[in-house]
Design a protein around this motif. Structure first.
Motif, PDB file in Angstrom:
ATOM      1  N   ALA A 134      -7.350  19.381   0.128  1.00  0.00           N
ATOM      2  CA  ALA A 134      -7.932  20.774  -0.265  1.00  0.00           C
ATOM      3  C   ALA A 134      -9.240  20.715   0.467  1.00  0.00           C
ATOM      4  CB  ALA A 134      -7.928  21.422  -1.596  1.00  0.00           C
ATOM      5  N   ALA A 135      -9.863  19.441   0.397  1.00  0.00           N
ATOM      6  CA  ALA A 135     -11.383  18.988   0.904  1.00  0.00           C
ATOM      7  C   ALA A 135     -11.256  19.390   2.129  1.00  0.00           C
ATOM      8  CB  ALA A 135     -11.372  17.527   0.326  1.00  0.00           C
ATOM      9  N   ARG A 136     -11.636  20.415   2.872  1.00  0.00           N
ATOM     10  CA  ARG A 136     -11.807  20.821   4.034  1.00  0.00           C
ATOM     11  C   ARG A 136     -13.048  20.206   4.898  1.00  0.00           C
ATOM     12  NH1 ARG A 136      -6.861  21.751   4.971  1.00  0.00           N
ATOM     13  NH2 ARG A 136      -7.326  22.471   6.965  1.00  0.00           N
ATOM     14  N   TRP A 137     -13.915  19.838   3.908  1.00  0.00           N
ATOM     15  CA  TRP A 137     -15.184  19.111   4.635  1.00  0.00           C
ATOM     16  C   TRP A 137     -14.819  17.850   5.358  1.00  0.00           C
ATOM     17  CZ3 TRP A 137     -15.625  14.771   1.711  1.00  0.00           C
ATOM     18  CH2 TRP A 137     -15.208  14.910   0.356  1.00  0.00           C
ATOM     19  N   THR A 138     -13.528  17.307   4.941  1.00  0.00           N
ATOM     20  CA  THR A 138     -13.296  15.909   5.385  1.00  0.00           C
ATOM     21  C   THR A 138     -12.000  15.894   5.949  1.00  0.00           C
ATOM     22  OG1 THR A 138     -13.375  13.537   4.546  1.00  0.00           O
ATOM     23  CG2 THR A 138     -12.535  15.049   3.144  1.00  0.00           C
ATOM     24  N   GLU A 139     -11.679  14.869   6.476  1.00  0.00           N
ATOM     25  CA  GLU A 139     -10.241  14.502   7.171  1.00  0.00           C
ATOM     26  C   GLU A 139      -9.728  13.735   5.851  1.00  0.00           C
ATOM     27  OE1 GLU A 139      -7.573  14.688  10.451  1.00  0.00           O
ATOM     28  OE2 GLU A 139      -9.731  15.235  10.278  1.00  0.00           O
ATOM     29  N   GLY A 140      -8.718  14.698   5.163  1.00  0.00           N
ATOM     30  CA  GLY A 140      -8.204  14.235   4.092  1.00  0.00           C
ATOM     31  C   GLY A 140      -6.687  13.663   4.278  1.00  0.00           C
ATOM     32  N   ILE A 141      -6.458  12.340   3.772  1.00  0.00           N
ATOM     33  CA  ILE A 141      -5.543  11.842   4.224  1.00  0.00           C
ATOM     34  C   ILE A 141      -4.627  11.269   2.902  1.00  0.00           C
ATOM     35  CG2 ILE A 141      -4.356  10.005   5.452  1.00  0.00           C
ATOM     36  CD1 ILE A 141      -6.787  10.408   7.438  1.00  0.00           C
ATOM     37  N   VAL A 142      -3.490  11.418   2.744  1.00  0.00           N
ATOM     38  CA  VAL A 142      -2.944  10.975   1.580  1.00  0.00           C
ATOM     39  C   VAL A 142      -1.625  10.016   1.920  1.00  0.00           C
ATOM     40  CG1 VAL A 142      -1.177  11.521  -0.234  1.00  0.00           C
ATOM     41  CG2 VAL A 142      -3.222  12.759   0.125  1.00  0.00           C
ATOM     42  N   LEU A 143      -1.540   8.748   1.468  1.00  0.00           N
ATOM     43  CA  LEU A 143      -0.531   7.805   1.694  1.00  0.00           C
ATOM     44  C   LEU A 143       0.401   7.576   0.388  1.00  0.00           C
ATOM     45  CD1 LEU A 143      -2.932   4.992   3.356  1.00  0.00           C
ATOM     46  CD2 LEU A 143      -1.804   7.033   4.518  1.00  0.00           C
ATOM     47  N   ARG A 144       1.757   8.084   0.810  1.00  0.00           N
ATOM     48  CA  ARG A 144       2.841   7.745  -0.231  1.00  0.00           C
ATOM     49  C   ARG A 144       3.210   6.491   0.120  1.00  0.00           C
ATOM     50  NH1 ARG A 144       5.267  14.031   0.333  1.00  0.00           N
ATOM     51  NH2 ARG A 144       3.683  15.035  -0.821  1.00  0.00           N
ATOM     52  N   TYR A 145       2.936   5.560  -0.710  1.00  0.00           N
ATOM     53  CA  TYR A 145       3.445   4.267  -0.488  1.00  0.00           C
ATOM     54  C   TYR A 145       4.593   4.092  -1.196  1.00  0.00           C
ATOM     55  CZ  TYR A 145      -1.372   2.711   0.505  1.00  0.00           C
ATOM     56  OH  TYR A 145      -2.691   2.771   1.053  1.00  0.00           O
ATOM     57  N   GLY A 146       5.581   3.205  -0.656  1.00  0.00           N
ATOM     58  CA  GLY A 146       6.814   2.980  -1.144  1.00  0.00           C
ATOM     59  C   GLY A 146       6.458   1.803  -2.350  1.00  0.00           C
ATOM     60  N   GLY A 147       7.506   1.400  -2.987  1.00  0.00           N
ATOM     61  CA  GLY A 147       7.550   0.205  -4.179  1.00  0.00           C
ATOM     62  C   GLY A 147       6.917  -1.007  -3.451  1.00  0.00           C
ATOM     63  N   PHE A 148       5.613  -1.249  -4.110  1.00  0.00           N
ATOM     64  CA  PHE A 148       5.274  -2.547  -3.417  1.00  0.00           C
ATOM     65  C   PHE A 148       5.773  -3.774  -3.868  1.00  0.00           C
ATOM     66  CE2 PHE A 148       0.622  -0.669  -3.864  1.00  0.00           C
ATOM     67  CZ  PHE A 148       0.620   0.046  -2.457  1.00  0.00           C
ATOM     68  N   TYR A 149       5.822  -4.663  -3.174  1.00  0.00           N
ATOM     69  CA  TYR A 149       6.420  -6.203  -3.356  1.00  0.00           C
ATOM     70  C   TYR A 149       5.232  -7.049  -2.457  1.00  0.00           C
ATOM     71  CZ  TYR A 149       8.965  -6.419   1.058  1.00  0.00           C
ATOM     72  OH  TYR A 149       9.201  -6.335   2.520  1.00  0.00           O
ATOM     73  N   GLY A 150       5.508  -8.273  -2.966  1.00  0.00           N
ATOM     74  CA  GLY A 150       4.698  -9.391  -1.993  1.00  0.00           C
ATOM     75  C   GLY A 150       3.592 -10.064  -3.113  1.00  0.00           C
ATOM     76  N   PRO A 151       2.641 -10.713  -2.584  1.00  0.00           N
ATOM     77  CA  PRO A 151       1.479 -11.333  -3.430  1.00  0.00           C
ATOM     78  C   PRO A 151       0.856 -10.238  -4.381  1.00  0.00           C
ATOM     79  CG  PRO A 151       1.520 -12.084  -1.204  1.00  0.00           C
ATOM     80  CD  PRO A 151       2.603 -11.223  -1.060  1.00  0.00           C
ATOM     81  N   GLY A 152       0.646 -10.898  -5.525  1.00  0.00           N
ATOM     82  CA  GLY A 152      -0.256  -9.962  -6.498  1.00  0.00           C
ATOM     83  C   GLY A 152       0.411  -8.548  -7.104  1.00  0.00           C
ATOM     84  N   THR A 153       1.725  -8.525  -6.782  1.00  0.00           N
ATOM     85  CA  THR A 153       2.362  -7.342  -7.453  1.00  0.00           C
ATOM     86  C   THR A 153       3.436  -7.739  -8.307  1.00  0.00           C
ATOM     87  OG1 THR A 153       4.298  -7.318  -5.787  1.00  0.00           O
ATOM     88  CG2 THR A 153       2.305  -6.447  -5.062  1.00  0.00           C
TER      89      THR A 153
END
Length: 311
Positions: free
Chosen positions: A162-181
């Motif tokens: 809804a923030a029309r003053w900026t380029e608003g981007i949403v990243l729907r990540y999958g389930g993380f795996y790997g180092p630190g998760t």
């Protein structure tokens, strides 16, 4: 570009910051813990100390940095208990509501041109086909124990888009795996599989989408550099049913095969959330991210990625 990363010391932040630096960006990395400043300097960033839940501190940090892009990766997940899912995500939910509002307000005041925020694929509606695209909606009735978490995810997405003053981007990540998760070499979920404490519930028909933490960071760099307003699924190429990936993970780890329990028993053990995730979850397609971000995961399947857990 100058990139302000909130949540720079989390699992994805530790992968993201050095990638942004390597790509030639100037990175200002926010942490609440002053003791972590040297670690951030070691990653090539300029650290700034601020509490994401303190509006004035966030406003000062962003205002002083004057970034071109803000990246919101704020999380703080407690010990996982599927029966009390919202309890484990209570602080993260505050960061996704109050923290998002503070970051957006500060970014608007600083004239930030792009705002990238973390979301999660698992809130998709649990009807229809097994794999969802960004055009599919979130389900109207999340499991009781994760209603607050889904509401917080909705808040992030709706506020950023809804923030029309900026380029608003949403990243729907999958389930993380790997180092630190939690699904890393010594992570909580990995150990549960090794100890045979991660059963297949019911038919194991729930479809999961995974993404290696490094691939998630690569996709985030792509979003910072060329993302357009909207939502992107950041997942690998192979959504898979629990009945397929969980036994395969056990084999990779050299563990005994997971137990199978009836859904009614699984519901008693893991609550409604665990039952839903095991039997009803829907996966996600990465076609849009590949097409628009030019992102190709280095781990196209969890099969190759899981093998690295024991490499």
């Amino acid at each position: 570009m100058k990139v302000f990363v909130a949540g720079a010391t989390g699992a994805i932040g530790r992968q993201l910051v050095p990638r942004l630096v390597a790509a030639g960006h100037e990175v200002v990395a926010m942490t609440r813990d002053a003791a972590k400043q040297d670690a951030l300097r070691g990653l090539g960033a300029r650290p700034v100390v601020a509490d994401a839940l303190h509006a004035e501190q966030v406003a000062e940090a962003v205002g002083t940095a004057q970034p071109d892009v803000v990246v919101h990766q704020l999380t703080s997940i407690g010990p996982m208990d599927l029966r009390h899912f919202d309890r484990a995500f209570a602080m993260t939910n505050r960061l996704r509501t109050e923290g998002t509002d503070h970051l957006l307000s500060a970014a608007q005041a600083a004239g930030v041109g792009r705002f990238v925020a973390q979301s999660f694929f698992a809130a998709y509606e649990r009807t229809g086909g097994p794999v969802k695209t960004e055009d599919d909606s979130f389900g109207p009735g999340p499991a009781k124990e994760m209603r607050e978490t889904v509401a917080a995810i909705r808040h992030v997405e709706e506020s950023v888009l809804a923030a029309r003053w900026t380029e608003g981007i949403v990243l729907r990540y999958g389930g993380f795996y790997g180092p630190g998760t939690s699904l890393g070499p010594d992570g909580e979920q990995t150990e549960a599989v090794r100890r045979r404490r991660f059963p297949v519930v019911g038919d194991g028909g729930g479809v999961w989408s995974f993404v290696h933490i490094g691939d998630a960071a690569d996709a985030t760099v792509a979003a910072v550099e060329r993302g357009r307003r909207g939502v992107y699924n950041i997942v690998d190429d192979e959504p898979a049913q629990v009945a397929e990936w969980l036994p395969a993970l056990a084999r990779t780890l050299g563990a005994k095969q997971p137990m199978h329990v009836p859904q009614v028993v699984g519901r008693l053990l893991t609550g409604e959330v665990g039952s839903v995730m095991m039997t009803e979850l829907r996966g996600a397609s990465n076609a849009k991210a590949r097409r628009e971000l030019g992102w190709v995961p280095a781990h196209p399947s969890w099969r190759q990625g899981f093998a690295e857990l024991v490499a």
